[in-house]
Design a protein around this motif. Structure first.
Motif, PDB file in Angstrom:
ATOM      1  N   LYS A 126      45.622  30.461 -26.392  1.00 36.46           N
ATOM      2  CA  LYS A 126      44.936  29.852 -27.519  1.00 36.46           C
ATOM      3  C   LYS A 126      43.520  29.128 -27.594  1.00 36.46           C
ATOM      4  O   LYS A 126      43.404  28.543 -26.468  1.00 36.46           O
ATOM      5  N   SER A 127      42.730  29.468 -28.518  1.00 35.71           N
ATOM      6  CA  SER A 127      41.386  29.366 -28.454  1.00 35.71           C
ATOM      7  C   SER A 127      41.086  27.860 -28.334  1.00 35.71           C
ATOM      8  O   SER A 127      40.089  27.430 -27.590  1.00 35.71           O
ATOM      9  N   GLU A 128      41.846  26.817 -28.870  1.00 32.67           N
ATOM     10  CA  GLU A 128      41.690  25.583 -28.643  1.00 32.67           C
ATOM     11  C   GLU A 128      41.872  24.882 -27.399  1.00 32.67           C
ATOM     12  O   GLU A 128      41.409  23.877 -26.931  1.00 32.67           O
ATOM     13  N   ILE A 129      42.447  25.843 -26.494  1.00 35.06           N
ATOM     14  CA  ILE A 129      42.901  25.427 -24.939  1.00 35.06           C
ATOM     15  C   ILE A 129      42.094  26.129 -24.219  1.00 35.06           C
ATOM     16  O   ILE A 129      41.567  25.832 -23.018  1.00 35.06           O
ATOM     17  N   ALA A 130      41.975  27.440 -24.465  1.00 35.04           N
ATOM     18  CA  ALA A 130      41.450  28.410 -23.391  1.00 35.04           C
ATOM     19  C   ALA A 130      40.067  28.028 -22.752  1.00 35.04           C
ATOM     20  O   ALA A 130      39.067  27.511 -23.756  1.00 35.04           O
ATOM     21  N   GLY A 131      40.040  27.496 -21.472  1.00 39.37           N
ATOM     22  CA  GLY A 131      38.540  27.457 -20.918  1.00 39.37           C
ATOM     23  C   GLY A 131      38.515  25.845 -20.689  1.00 39.37           C
ATOM     24  O   GLY A 131      37.571  25.425 -20.259  1.00 39.37           O
ATOM     25  N   ASN A 132      39.219  25.057 -21.496  1.00 38.67           N
ATOM     26  CA  ASN A 132      39.038  23.630 -21.474  1.00 38.67           C
ATOM     27  C   ASN A 132      39.963  22.900 -20.472  1.00 38.67           C
ATOM     28  O   ASN A 132      41.007  22.540 -20.690  1.00 38.67           O
ATOM     29  N   LEU A 133      39.280  22.849 -19.264  1.00 41.58           N
ATOM     30  CA  LEU A 133      40.383  22.550 -18.009  1.00 41.58           C
ATOM     31  C   LEU A 133      40.626  21.088 -18.037  1.00 41.58           C
ATOM     32  O   LEU A 133      41.716  20.817 -17.413  1.00 41.58           O
ATOM     33  N   SER A 187      56.289  15.606 -13.940  1.00 40.97           N
ATOM     34  CA  SER A 187      55.270  16.768 -13.835  1.00 40.97           C
ATOM     35  C   SER A 187      55.459  17.520 -15.095  1.00 40.97           C
ATOM     36  O   SER A 187      56.239  17.594 -15.806  1.00 40.97           O
ATOM     37  N   PHE A 188      54.329  18.428 -15.088  1.00 39.40           N
ATOM     38  CA  PHE A 188      54.175  19.181 -16.269  1.00 39.40           C
ATOM     39  C   PHE A 188      53.156  20.422 -15.916  1.00 39.40           C
ATOM     40  O   PHE A 188      52.601  20.437 -14.696  1.00 39.40           O
ATOM     41  N   ASP A 189      53.093  21.249 -16.892  1.00 38.36           N
ATOM     42  CA  ASP A 189      52.237  22.121 -16.418  1.00 38.36           C
ATOM     43  C   ASP A 189      51.356  22.742 -17.755  1.00 38.36           C
ATOM     44  O   ASP A 189      51.935  22.823 -18.853  1.00 38.36           O
ATOM     45  N   ILE A 190      50.164  22.930 -17.440  1.00 36.06           N
ATOM     46  CA  ILE A 190      49.309  23.684 -18.764  1.00 36.06           C
ATOM     47  C   ILE A 190      48.270  24.619 -18.133  1.00 36.06           C
ATOM     48  O   ILE A 190      47.742  23.982 -16.812  1.00 36.06           O
ATOM     49  N   TYR A 191      47.710  25.596 -18.356  1.00 36.73           N
ATOM     50  CA  TYR A 191      46.959  26.650 -17.683  1.00 36.73           C
ATOM     51  C   TYR A 191      45.743  27.118 -18.505  1.00 36.73           C
ATOM     52  O   TYR A 191      45.782  28.230 -19.260  1.00 36.73           O
ATOM     53  N   PRO A 192      44.865  26.282 -18.814  1.00 37.27           N
ATOM     54  CA  PRO A 192      43.913  26.305 -19.643  1.00 37.27           C
ATOM     55  C   PRO A 192      42.963  27.643 -19.219  1.00 37.27           C
ATOM     56  O   PRO A 192      42.276  28.268 -20.224  1.00 37.27           O
ATOM     57  N   ALA A 193      42.769  27.862 -18.035  1.00 38.29           N
ATOM     58  CA  ALA A 193      41.805  28.931 -17.733  1.00 38.29           C
ATOM     59  C   ALA A 193      42.273  30.560 -18.079  1.00 38.29           C
ATOM     60  O   ALA A 193      41.667  31.131 -18.647  1.00 38.29           O
ATOM     61  N   CYS A 194      43.617  30.714 -18.134  1.00 36.49           N
ATOM     62  CA  CYS A 194      44.194  31.907 -18.851  1.00 36.49           C
ATOM     63  C   CYS A 194      44.889  31.626 -20.078  1.00 36.49           C
ATOM     64  O   CYS A 194      45.645  32.813 -20.582  1.00 36.49           O
TER      65      CYS A 194
END
Length: 220
Positions: A26-33, A16-23
């Motif tokens: 980092k600009s390169e990840i933020a919003g990139n679901l 398992s892993f986690d990444i939370y792009p909505a919040c």
């Protein structure tokens, strides 16, 4: 540190892993679901599909006091993960800023309602999701750079197509299911149907939107 996961996988039963792009901050990840299903793909590849892959989904702003996921974004992330092969979903429920709320998910009425609806739908579709994949279906997008990903299943004489737009923006998707013929396509949870002609139908997607289809062939 993705380089560490090859070693983690050797010592686990569930990867398992986690990444939370909505919040994410980092600009390169933020919003990139799409970072969520990208992580599922990586774990499946690194484990050679020998381990079940679970996925953690954000439901609060966590450490971001200014921005958190919307219920619609959470639904998109969940179905992106499932369509890409996740076998379990975990919800990250805590909020740390601007104040600590241990059950932050439950403190947000709209989010709690949406997560409850997502879970009920997954439970209802579990026999379908646990059935073998069906190969050969295709989908094209009218907008370059806005792919539609899909998962196809078949159970009890009905075909299911689970689909999600993998980028922001609007697009019209054309689905093709070889051998289907003419059929009625029910869009689950949306109260509408689409007529498929010779195994093809179209639908509109708006910004990471999810559409789930149940298809019943017309009598010949």
């Amino acid at each position: 540190h993705p380089e560490d996961y090859l070693e983690y996988i050797e010592g686990c039963d569930v990867a398992s892993f986690d990444i939370y792009p909505a919040c994410h901050d980092k600009s390169e990840i933020a919003g990139n679901l799409w970072y969520v299903p990208r992580g599922v793909d990586r774990l499946r590849r690194w484990s050679e599909d020998r381990k079940d892959v679970w996925c953690c989904i954000e439901t609060t702003g966590i450490n971001n006091a200014d921005r958190g996921p919307t219920p619609r974004q959470v639904r998109s992330e969940v179905w992106m993960a499932l369509i890409h092969g996740a076998r379990g979903i975990i919800y990250f429920a805590h909020q740390f800023k601007p104040k600590f709320i241990e059950a932050g998910l439950l403190a947000d009425e709209a989010m709690a309602r949406e997560v409850g609806a997502i879970n009920r739908q997954i439970h209802e579709l579990a026999p379908v999701l646990n059935s073998p994949d069906v190969k050969g279906a295709g989908v094209t997008s009218s907008e370059k750079g806005t792919p539609i990903d899909l998962l196809v299943k078949r159970r009890d004489g009905r075909t299911y197509v689970f689909s999600v737009a993998m980028r922001e923006g609007e697009t019209t998707a054309t689905f093709t299911l070889p051998g289907l013929g003419d059929a009625r396509v029910e869009v689950l949870g949306e109260g509408r149907t689409i007529d498929a002609v010779a195994g093809k139908w179209e639908d509109r997607f708006e910004g990471y939107q999810v559409h789930l289809y149940r298809i019943v062939p017309n009598p010949s």
